[in-house]
Design a protein around this motif. Structure first.
Motif, mmCIF file in Angstrom:
data_model
loop_
_atom_site.group_PDB
_atom_site.id
_atom_site.type_symbol
_atom_site.label_atom_id
_atom_site.label_comp_id
_atom_site.label_asym_id
_atom_site.label_seq_id
_atom_site.Cartn_x
_atom_site.Cartn_y
_atom_site.Cartn_z
ATOM 1 N N SER A 175 0.833 -1.208 0.000
ATOM 2 C CA SER A 175 0.000 0.000 0.000
ATOM 3 C C SER A 175 0.866 1.256 0.000
ATOM 4 O O SER A 175 0.458 2.301 -0.495
ATOM 5 C CB SER A 175 -0.932 -0.004 1.210
ATOM 6 N N VAL A 176 2.070 1.148 0.553
ATOM 7 C CA VAL A 176 2.975 2.305 0.543
ATOM 8 C C VAL A 176 3.462 2.576 -0.880
ATOM 9 O O VAL A 176 3.519 3.714 -1.334
ATOM 10 C CB VAL A 176 4.164 2.057 1.493
ATOM 11 N N GLU A 178 1.822 1.761 -3.572
ATOM 12 C CA GLU A 178 0.671 2.287 -4.306
ATOM 13 C C GLU A 178 0.461 3.761 -4.013
ATOM 14 O O GLU A 178 0.135 4.540 -4.908
ATOM 15 C CB GLU A 178 -0.594 1.502 -3.924
ATOM 16 N N ALA A 179 0.644 4.139 -2.727
ATOM 17 C CA ALA A 179 0.479 5.543 -2.362
ATOM 18 C C ALA A 179 1.430 6.404 -3.180
ATOM 19 O O ALA A 179 1.061 7.473 -3.673
ATOM 20 C CB ALA A 179 0.742 5.730 -0.867
ATOM 21 N N ALA A 180 2.647 5.924 -3.355
ATOM 22 C CA ALA A 180 3.641 6.697 -4.103
ATOM 23 C C ALA A 180 3.264 6.768 -5.586
ATOM 24 O O ALA A 180 3.285 7.844 -6.189
ATOM 25 C CB ALA A 180 5.023 6.083 -3.932
ATOM 26 N N TYR A 181 2.889 5.626 -6.168
ATOM 27 C CA TYR A 181 2.497 5.633 -7.581
ATOM 28 C C TYR A 181 1.324 6.584 -7.794
ATOM 29 O O TYR A 181 1.275 7.331 -8.768
ATOM 30 C CB TYR A 181 2.085 4.234 -8.046
ATOM 31 N N ALA A 182 0.347 6.527 -6.868
ATOM 32 C CA ALA A 182 -0.862 7.329 -7.031
ATOM 33 C C ALA A 182 -0.568 8.819 -6.923
ATOM 34 O O ALA A 182 -1.356 9.648 -7.352
ATOM 35 C CB ALA A 182 -1.914 6.927 -5.990
ATOM 36 N N LEU A 183 0.573 9.166 -6.324
ATOM 37 C CA LEU A 183 0.952 10.577 -6.247
ATOM 38 C C LEU A 183 1.677 11.011 -7.513
ATOM 39 O O LEU A 183 2.095 12.154 -7.641
ATOM 40 C CB LEU A 183 1.909 10.807 -5.068
ATOM 41 N N VAL A 194 11.157 6.019 -1.126
ATOM 42 C CA VAL A 194 10.103 5.531 -0.241
ATOM 43 C C VAL A 194 10.370 4.095 0.225
ATOM 44 O O VAL A 194 10.467 3.825 1.421
ATOM 45 C CB VAL A 194 8.716 5.609 -0.937
ATOM 46 N N ALA A 198 12.274 2.622 3.863
ATOM 47 C CA ALA A 198 11.453 1.823 4.769
ATOM 48 C C ALA A 198 12.113 0.484 5.083
ATOM 49 O O ALA A 198 11.909 -0.078 6.152
ATOM 50 C CB ALA A 198 10.063 1.606 4.171
ATOM 51 N N ASN B 89 -6.999 6.214 -12.812
ATOM 52 C CA ASN B 89 -5.662 6.822 -12.738
ATOM 53 C C ASN B 89 -4.581 5.823 -13.137
ATOM 54 O O ASN B 89 -3.425 5.967 -12.753
ATOM 55 C CB ASN B 89 -5.386 7.416 -11.351
ATOM 56 N N MET B 91 -3.967 2.924 -12.138
ATOM 57 C CA MET B 91 -3.379 2.123 -11.065
ATOM 58 C C MET B 91 -3.723 0.647 -11.255
ATOM 59 O O MET B 91 -3.063 -0.232 -10.689
ATOM 60 C CB MET B 91 -3.900 2.576 -9.699
ATOM 61 N N ARG B 122 -1.368 10.110 -13.168
ATOM 62 C CA ARG B 122 -1.552 10.035 -11.717
ATOM 63 C C ARG B 122 -1.246 11.352 -11.029
ATOM 64 O O ARG B 122 -1.717 11.596 -9.914
ATOM 65 C CB ARG B 122 -0.665 8.916 -11.146
ATOM 66 N N PHE B 129 -6.737 5.915 -0.435
ATOM 67 C CA PHE B 129 -7.012 4.485 -0.367
ATOM 68 C C PHE B 129 -7.886 4.133 0.835
ATOM 69 O O PHE B 129 -8.111 4.944 1.733
ATOM 70 C CB PHE B 129 -5.710 3.702 -0.309
ATOM 71 N N ASN B 133 -2.363 5.136 4.311
ATOM 72 C CA ASN B 133 -1.029 4.602 4.011
ATOM 73 C C ASN B 133 0.014 5.711 3.945
ATOM 74 O O ASN B 133 0.632 5.933 2.913
ATOM 75 C CB ASN B 133 -1.047 3.803 2.709
ATOM 76 N N PHE B 135 3.598 7.499 4.314
ATOM 77 C CA PHE B 135 4.937 6.931 4.130
ATOM 78 C C PHE B 135 5.584 6.743 5.496
ATOM 79 O O PHE B 135 5.715 7.704 6.267
ATOM 80 C CB PHE B 135 5.784 7.854 3.256
ATOM 81 N N THR B 137 8.566 6.251 6.732
ATOM 82 C CA THR B 137 9.824 6.849 7.181
ATOM 83 C C THR B 137 9.795 8.369 7.121
ATOM 84 O O THR B 137 10.806 9.018 7.335
ATOM 85 C CB THR B 137 10.998 6.352 6.323
ATOM 86 N N ARG B 199 -2.044 14.908 1.504
ATOM 87 C CA ARG B 199 -0.950 14.531 0.616
ATOM 88 C C ARG B 199 -1.442 14.462 -0.834
ATOM 89 O O ARG B 199 -0.744 14.892 -1.764
ATOM 90 C CB ARG B 199 -0.400 13.162 1.051
#
Lengths: 291, 295
Positions: A175-176, A178-183, A194, A198, B89, B91, B122, B129, B133, B135, B137, B199
């Protein structure tokens, strides 16, 4: 069946279950103890046997001819630092990039194939890796050398670190990613900024394990670094290493050698421990800054 | 109708130049100052079918998403609601073996044609989601501006400004303004989800997709998210997937109802103004679903 009978039956069952529980717990405890005992014994032995000859001269002086008093294992200390350092520098980038490729790019069947190859590499006896480095480096150079030793150690550290990198990246939640791709962050940047951060703690721990492992390797250095009686920083000359020196001294006939072999073992253990504690400390500081 | 296999852009390759204007997320840097009012755009879904390998999960969806409005997608579990918005998008294609047929237009431009970079799509269509989620770090601040920072924007003042405005819009500013440099993962679930919304909107997307954004949250956090959606509708085109019909009725302007066919693939039963779908549905299936007779 009467209520009494059910109660009695129930009692017997629970007593039996508790007995088995105690037995199994005992077995598990015993197994854990058996696994931990060698560590404690090895550390205690090395400490007790190594301390008498453990002094400044040991790590600052060259070896003296057999039968003479004094001397040290300075060439071995320097050689181990150089070859383990260089081996790690060569092997780790290759290994980390391999791990990233397996997890992020290779895809199902490709990943399985490369993982298999890496596991086979991990299983190759290290003396064979030494022979490989002999053919690759010693023969063309015409001499045993620290470089050849470092290459052999690099080959040995690769599978450990590659598999750890692969596994640690796998633990980072999808999911992390995916969060990056979606941004709208490109996949490569997602990995660099990212996913890798981690997984960094786990990967560094894996590198530490790898370093500890190659620092103790003897076999791959026999046909490569060979050993040396004097301190050298030249990669084109034969180089000494602590495990080699320990092996030579421990299998020799002199008491002074045996003493120094124990002390050199203590040096080796301390080197690895210091390095791993330092790295963990740095990592913890980094994690603490965020918390 | 174009047919494409949905493969992720080869990772590591540079973004291919396309003949379209740069995405808004990137344009932010050039404009310096950000327009608060938004030219939100519509999305047209044109005969879209989605597959996982040989398995058809969505059949022939044609649906228009109006600009500056909230469109809810409702339907029983397994009807492909999430797959549908993941196609919007690009995905969907991130999953190995996933592909689509058909076409989707963003503001009139097709997004499933060779030469269109999914990364750029995107940047223009943000996503929130089901499970928060953040990040792991990164600090709260870095999470909010991650999209800008990783696009190479270094201007400290601009990042500060975007972070504050995005967090304010996400109704999270007051709760985190004194601990912007704490870890994002240390917030509560509801706060994390609002952080993820901040975000997503920090890169100024034109469309925001929300995949059951409140289903993992408690009622109070859900209420906050719904208020937030209501506040965002003036600036963005929002598509929200929800299995909660009351939520769809509360937050959306238009509703699309999907269900599962006999072949296991989801299809669109009807769509229209939310009021109409809930009070006067045209199809029997819709009526049965919203009155709780199935699903």
């Amino acid at each position: 069946m009467s209520a009494d009978a059910r109660t009695r039956l129930g009692d017997r069952r629970i007593r039996r279950r508790r007995a088995i529980d105690r037995l199994m717990r005992g077995l598990l405890w015993l197994a854990a103890a058996v696994a931990a005992i060698p560590l404690v014994l090895v550390l205690a032995f090395v400490l007790i046997q190594g301390l008498p000859a453990f002094n400044l001269a040991l790590i600052t002086q060259d070896p003296v001819p057999a039968g003479f008093p004094g001397g040290g294992v300075a060439p071995a200390v320097v050689g181990t630092l150089i070859m383990v350092g260089l081996g790690t520098l060569i092997g780790t980038p290759v290994a980390v990039l391999t791990g990233i490729y397996i997890r992020e790019y290779a895809g199902g069947r490709g990943a399985t194939g490369i993982r298999f190859l890496i596991d086979v590499l991990a299983g190759i006896p290290t003396i064979a890796v030494g022979l490989f480095a002999y053919g690759l480096v010693v023969v063309p150079m015409g001499t045993f050398s620290g470089l050849a030793g470092a290459v052999a150690l690099a080959v040995i550290i690769i599978p450990t670190v590659a598999r750890v990198t692969d596994e640690m990246l796998g633990l980072v939640s999808g999911s992390v990613r995916e969060a990056a791709y979606a941004l709208g962050i490109p996949p490569w940047k997602t990995i660099v900024r990212v996913t890798m951060p981690a997984a960094a703690t786990g990967i560094v721990t894996g590198i530490l394990l790898g370093v500890a492992r190659i620092a103790g390797e003897t076999a791959p250095l026999i046909f490569t670094a060979l050993g040396n009686q004097r301190v050298t920083a030249s990669l084109a000359e034969p180089m000494d290493a602590l495990p080699l020196r320990i092996w030579v001294y421990a299998s020799g006939p002199y008491d002074a050698w045996h003493q120094q072999a124990w002390a050199a073992s203590l040096v080796l253990v301390l080197l690895v421990l210091t390095f791993s504690i330092l790295t963990r400390f740095v990592l913890r500081r980094r994690a603490a800054r965020l918390a | 109708m174009s047919v494409m296999t949905g493969e992720t852009t080869a990772p590591g390759t540079d973004i291919e130049p396309t003949d379209r204007p740069p995405a808004r997320g990137i344009a932010v840097a050039d404009r310096g100052e950000l327009a608060v009012e938004h030219a939100a755009v519509g999305v047209e879904i044109d005969h879209l079918s989605a597959y996982y390998g040989q398995h058809l999960v969505l059949r022939d969806i044609t649906l228009t998403v109006q600009p500056n409005s909230v469109t809810a997608i409702i339907g029983p579990s397994g009807c492909g609601k999430s797959t549908l918005i993941r196609c919007l998008n690009r995905m969907h294609e991130v999953t190995p073996g996933a592909r689509i047929q058909g076409q989707i237009h963003l503001d009139g431009d097709p997004i499933y044609v060779p030469g269109v970079d999914p990364v750029v799509v995107r940047q223009r269509i943000g996503m929130v989601f089901q499970r928060p989620n953040p990040f792991p770090t990164m600090s709260i601040f870095d999470n909010v501006v991650a999209g800008l920072k990783l696009a190479g924007i270094k201007d400290r003042a601009l990042l500060q400004e975007v972070a504050e405005r995005s967090l304010r819009r996400a109704a999270l500013w007051d709760e985190v303004k004194d601990k912007l440099h704490a870890a994002g993962g240390a917030l509560s679930g509801g706060q994390q989800q609002r952080l993820c919304i901040a975000r997503a909107i920090a890169v100024e997307p034109e469309v925001v997709l929300m995949d059951e954004p409140a289903s993992a949250l408690d009622p109070m956090s859900t209420l906050k998210i719904e208020e937030l959606i209501d506040a965002l509708r003036t600036s963005y085109t929002i598509v929200i997937v929800t299995h909660n019909m009351q939520q769809a009725a509360r937050v959306s302007d238009r509703t699309a109802f999907l269900t599962v066919g006999d072949d296991g693939a989801g299809y669109l039963v009807e769509d229209g103004p939310t009021r109409q779908i809930f009070t006067n549905p045209q199809r029997r299936l819709t009526e049965d679903y919203i009155s709780g007779r199935f699903g």
